[in-house]
Enzyme design. Structure first.
Site: not given
Length: 98
Positions: A6-8, A38
């Site tokens: 998960v990242c931005n 996210s």
């Protein structure tokens, strides 16, 4: 093993996802790994064994962990920056092993 990264926006983590896949193939391990933003983790509940969180959103660790209810950890900044698939894979394994 099923690994969620998960990242931005789900974009920078796609490089790490590819490196994790390549490493797992090199050691003949069958895995599923995917990157998401996210903002979309609510769609990932009950689908994954472990979650790796990009360092830039480490502030969301508790929230992500509560939503997914699976072992979750922030990827080391150096591992993430170098897209070290082996180190990220090993982190996921350690999370599952407890």
């Amino acid at each position: 093993m099923k690994i969620l990264v998960v990242c931005n926006a789900g974009m920078s983590s796609s490089i790490l996802v590819n490196k994790i896949k390549k490493y797992a193939e090199s050691i003949e391990k069958s895995i599923e790994v995917r990157a998401v933003s996210s903002a979309s983790i609510q769609n990932e509940v009950n689908k994954w064994d472990v979650c790796l969180l990009a360092p830039q959103i480490q502030y969301a660790l508790n929230e992500v962990q509560q939503q997914l209810q699976i072992p979750t950890a922030v990827v080391d900044m150096r591992v993430y920056a170098l897209a070290d698939g082996k180190a990220a894979y090993e982190t996921a394994c350690q999370l599952i092993e407890g």
